[in-house]
Design an enzyme around this catalytic site. Sequence first.
Site, PDB file in Angstrom:
ATOM      1  N   SER A  64      54.197  46.335 -22.079  1.00  0.00           N
ATOM      2  CA  SER A  64      54.397  47.298 -23.175  1.00  0.00           C
ATOM      3  C   SER A  64      54.203  46.598 -24.510  1.00  0.00           C
ATOM      4  CB  SER A  64      55.817  47.880 -23.139  1.00  0.00           C
ATOM      5  OG  SER A  64      56.018  48.658 -21.998  1.00  0.00           O
ATOM      6  N   ALA A 158      52.579  52.012 -22.203  1.00  0.00           N
ATOM      7  CA  ALA A 158      53.635  51.305 -22.931  1.00  0.00           C
ATOM      8  C   ALA A 158      54.894  52.164 -22.951  1.00  0.00           C
ATOM      9  CB  ALA A 158      53.187  51.002 -24.351  1.00  0.00           C
ATOM     10  N   LYS A 159      56.013  51.533 -22.646  1.00  0.00           N
ATOM     11  CA  LYS A 159      57.290  52.255 -22.745  1.00  0.00           C
ATOM     12  C   LYS A 159      57.805  52.029 -24.165  1.00  0.00           C
ATOM     13  CE  LYS A 159      61.363  52.906 -19.855  1.00  0.00           C
ATOM     14  NZ  LYS A 159      61.322  54.364 -19.773  1.00  0.00           N
ATOM     15  N   GLY A 160      57.107  52.647 -25.108  1.00  0.00           N
ATOM     16  CA  GLY A 160      57.381  52.432 -26.527  1.00  0.00           C
ATOM     17  C   GLY A 160      58.535  53.285 -27.014  1.00  0.00           C
ATOM     18  N   TYR A 164      59.131  58.332 -27.254  1.00  0.00           N
ATOM     19  CA  TYR A 164      60.153  59.244 -26.733  1.00  0.00           C
ATOM     20  C   TYR A 164      60.524  60.372 -27.677  1.00  0.00           C
ATOM     21  CZ  TYR A 164      60.209  56.664 -22.520  1.00  0.00           C
ATOM     22  OH  TYR A 164      59.816  56.127 -21.322  1.00  0.00           O
TER      23      TYR A 164
END
Length: 304
Positions: A64, A158-160, A164
């Site tokens: 990420s 990417a777990k940005g 969210y």
Amino acid sequence: MPITPTSKIWMDGQLVDWDDAKVHILTHTLHYGNGAFEGIRAYETPKGTAIFRLTEHIHRLFDSCKILAIEIPFSFDELMDATKETVRVNGLASCYIRPLVYLGYGEMGLNPLPCPVNVSIAVWPWGVYLGEESLRTGVNMMISSWQRHDPNAMPPAAKGVGHYINSQMAKVAAVNAGYDEAILLSPQGFVSECTGENLFIVKNGVVITPPTSAGALEGITQNAVHKIAKDLGIEYRTTNLLRSDLYTADEAFLSGTAAEVVPIRSVDDRIIGDRGPITTEIQAAFFKAVRGELPQFEQWNELV
Ligand code: PPE
């Protein structure tokens, strides 16, 4: 969901008391949303507390950050050890774990490159994410009018942190309309995923999930479902789905670290039904695997 405080939070190499784990109001990530995080769970196993697929989660955190052009000032091994240490010192048999890489205090403006990079790891007990009942009865889903990210707007791999916002828009609309959760479609109109979970249907005995090219995060639980299905001799496919495929599915379920494996009861008021046989089988195997009860998946349980 309310947080239950624990004792210590790891911040940049130090274990800090829960109440002292604070940041400055001019912390860059708080203003512009750049940063990355992970969601991990530790479970009680016969051999002691074990973190489920920790290696894969720490790898994804590094991936990420690479995508977001953030350099983590710790090595892979340092973050592996720090995560285990944080679980250990808080003395919890099972918990949720939240590593966060964020841009810190000292710079403002949209160029993130000069910003200090900070890392924290917090743990707390987190119960059943979508409610205890949901594991058995399933959840009611709404297809959101909010689309999942276009890969050239926000990279889904990417777990940005800022990614969210999109999930929250969809969640608010779904909850306000009386549903439990939202399903998002890709800009091309294919089924992508839920606000914080991957999605699967079962049709004619085959488990089907959308590809990452439809905007879904490559879920580590999703991957576990794949391997469990294979182990159980259930056919598994990754392919694009249309919203109508959801309406006519034989079964449907979602997966995520926080949510675990949860049946989907309905989509847009079309009833799919009670937890089906394949969902039941996969869900049961998943809960055994995380609790270290399946020898073939023991390498997933990282003892602390
Ligand atoms: N899609 C999204 C968008 C997502 O956020 C998650 C995890 C998944 C799929 C499933 O990925 P995995 O956990 O690797 O199986 N969502 C995390 C955050 C949830 C939250 O409420 O915060 C999680 O489940 O920890």
